[in-house]
Enzyme design. Structure first.
Site, PDB file in Angstrom:
ATOM      1  N   ALA A  22      41.192  18.367 -15.873  1.00  0.00           N
ATOM      2  CA  ALA A  22      41.992  19.430 -15.208  1.00  0.00           C
ATOM      3  C   ALA A  22      43.509  19.370 -15.635  1.00  0.00           C
ATOM      4  CB  ALA A  22      41.869  19.382 -13.628  1.00  0.00           C
ATOM      5  N   GLY A  25      45.082  22.197 -21.045  1.00  0.00           N
ATOM      6  CA  GLY A  25      44.304  23.228 -21.850  1.00  0.00           C
ATOM      7  C   GLY A  25      43.456  23.825 -20.826  1.00  0.00           C
ATOM      8  N   SER A 151      30.075  25.310 -26.436  1.00  0.00           N
ATOM      9  CA  SER A 151      31.054  25.803 -27.428  1.00  0.00           C
ATOM     10  C   SER A 151      30.118  26.354 -28.386  1.00  0.00           C
ATOM     11  CB  SER A 151      31.730  24.751 -28.217  1.00  0.00           C
ATOM     12  OG  SER A 151      32.182  25.000 -29.465  1.00  0.00           O
ATOM     13  N   TYR A 176      29.966  16.732 -32.673  1.00  0.00           N
ATOM     14  CA  TYR A 176      30.237  17.551 -31.858  1.00  0.00           C
ATOM     15  C   TYR A 176      29.413  18.499 -31.525  1.00  0.00           C
ATOM     16  CZ  TYR A 176      33.480  20.880 -29.618  1.00  0.00           C
ATOM     17  OH  TYR A 176      34.017  21.800 -28.600  1.00  0.00           O
TER      18      TYR A 176
END
Length: 310
Positions: A22, A25, A151, A176
């Site tokens: 938090a 970004g 993503s 990733y």
């Protein structure tokens, strides 16, 4: 839905929201929006100092809401458990959990528990956190939600359970992609299990498109590559949208009445890199229920966290 803006969020007075990552970004922008809607926001941050600095900045910008900074290092399961225990002792219920924090395309490293770091932070840490907080999420008055940040890089991921920790072969982008695919497999499987249990709790996934944040710079910095760092800076400037805009899918997933559970929310614009939020389709691998069940079993074994849906 293609024109949805943050001002359409309903008032959240009396609601408690937990946001991981938090202090910067997307997490920072989401925290600010939740607090501006008068929610109590628990800022789950790896660094208490950076969390407090972010909270101070947010308080300067908005008048409503209540911010609480608590340490939660997703690369350390003991830290995750301690964070959750503290919330269980003090919170009457949790209305929204945003599994947002993450690392991207870094050199191979391991977490405190020996997990490949991208999988460990992006998926396993959040799997453990959600499991620990499940009773508080179910104790909320009315509907509660778990929002998991994935993503579009999930399309490059592959669930190789014979080398889940990338010990034999490691590529920073393939690892990733695997972690982001794991996020979707988890989010969808969680929704299926919640629906079977009859809980008034929904699981939703989202992605920010291409949001220009500090996330893109961590890999080049750890590789000490000024060339890669400069390339990322140019790419962010040319293709990225602001972190404020990138947080919209997460905010929509967390608050919109149109969400029924199991959706994937992302930007509606060019190549899904920017724009207002909309419901989208993730790839076929993310909907492989056999992989989702196997990942769930492995995640329970690795983290030692079992979900109680009864």
């Amino acid at each position: 839905m293609s024109r949805w803006i943050v001002e359409e969020m309903s008032p959240m007075e009396g609601e408690t929201v937990v946001v991981t990552g938090a202090n910067s970004g997307l997490g920072y922008e989401a925290t600010k929006a939740f607090a501006d809607a008068d929610a109590t926001v628990v800022m789950a941050c790896r660094s208490e100092e950076r969390g407090e600095e972010a909270a101070t900045d947010i308080r300067r910008e908005i008048r409503g809401g209540n911010l609480e900074v608590r340490v939660c290092d997703l690369a350390d399961l003991d830290s995750v458990a301690t964070f959750a225990e503290g919330l269980r002792e003090e919170a009457d219920g949790i209305d929204v959990l945003c599994n947002n924090a993450g690392v991207m395309a870094i050199p191979r490293q391991e977490t405190a528990d020996g997990f490949e770091k991208q999988l460990g932070v992006n998926h396993l840490g959040h799997f453990a956190l959600t499991g620990h907080l499940l009773p508080e999420l179910r104790a909320s008055e009315g509907e509660s939600r778990v929002v998991t940040q994935s993503s579009q890089a999930h399309t490059a991921g592959e669930m190789d359970f014979s080398d889940l920790q990338s010990e034999r072969e490691y590529g920073k982008w393939s690892a990733y992609g695997r972690s982001k695919l794991a996020n979707l497999l988890f989010a969808y499987e969680l929704q299926r299990r919640l629906a079977e249990s009859g809980a008034d709790l929904k699981s939703v996934a989202c992605h920010p498109g291409y949001a220009a944040t500090d996330l893109q710079f961590r890999g080049p910095r750890e590789m000490e590559s000024n060339v890669r760092l400069n390339v990322m800076k140019v790419a962010n400037k040319l293709f990225g949208q602001s972190a404020e805009r990138g947080a919209l899918p997460m905010l929509y997933a967390a608050t919109s009445d149109a969400v029924t559970g199991g959706e994937y929310v992302g930007p509606s614009g060019f190549m899904r890199m920017r724009g207002s939020p909309e419901f989208q389709e993730s790839n076929a691998a993310s909907k492989n229920e056999a992989d989702a069940e196997q990942l769930w079993t492995v995640s329970e074994e690795l983290t030692g966290v079992e979900y109680d849906f009864e």
